[in-house]
Every structure is written in structure tokens, then in C-alpha cells.
Design a protein around this motif. Structure first.
Motif: not given
Length: 118
Positions: A48-53
């Protein structure tokens, strides 16, 4: 503004579209894990963090393309988004991986120099 500046800006935009794809869609797959040197477990936990980035990288790409579409009137849009890319690259290079300085910050710095040349 020179053709060279616009070519560099377009290349940076494409690079950020690639980052979006890696971070939003390939993060947990072998290509994404290989690109960022992560394990399958870490990739799954940070998906989820990577998708946000990745989404933020998409916004950077969109801003650069917007500046290109505006032609000469897009000077300040290009400068703004190149500056955002440069600052993100410097921050990432100092906090995450030195590679980011060369892959993200350096091209943005070159783009900024080129847009300011006559």
C-alpha cells in the motif's frame, strides 16, 4: 525553450510513469522486487505504501506532460515539476538509496538547467 529541454522533460516524465508502474502494479512481482531489491515478504507488507508512492510519481509525470502540452506558456509549470522531481530525488538519495540521486535528481537538474538556457 530548446528542443533538448523538452526531450529531457519527456524522458523524465516517462521515467516517472515507469516508477508508477513498478510501484503500483509490479511491486510484489519479481520485476518490482528486483528493481527495488526487496524480499517477497517486505514487498507484500509495504504494498500500500509503494502504491501511494507510485501515485505521486504519476502526478509528477502528469505535471511534466502538462507543461510540455502548454508549449512556451508552460515554462513555470515545467520548472515547478522539475523542481519537485529534483527535491524528491535529493531526499530519496539521502534517505533511501544513493542511486536515486543519479536516476531521479540528476536528470531533473539537467532539465532545469536546459529550460533556463536561451
Amino acid at each position: 525553450m530548446s528542443i533538448a529541454a523538452n526531450v529531457v522533460i519527456a524522458a523524465i516524465a516517462l521515467l516517472h510513469v515507469w516508477f508508477l508502474i513498478l510501484e503500483m502494479f509490479l511491486w510484489t512481482r519479481p520485476a518490482g522486487r528486483r528493481a527495488f531489491g526487496t524480499t517477497a515478504e517486505f514487498a507484500q507488507q509495504s504494498k500500500a505504501l509503494a502504491a501511494n508512492q507510485g501515485l505521486y510519481n504519476g502526478f509528477l509525470a502528469a505535471g511534466l506532460v502538462w507543461g510540455l502540452c502548454l508549449g512556451g506558456a508552460g515554462f513555470y509549470v515545467k520548472v515547478f515539476f522539475l523542481t519537485c522531481v529534483l527535491l524528491a530525488g535529493i531526499f530519496g538519495g539521502l534517505t533511501a538509496s544513493r542511486k536515486i540521486l543519479w536516476i531521479q535528481a540528476l536528470p531533473a537538474a539537467i532539465g532545469l538547467i536546459l529550460v533556463h538556457l536561451p
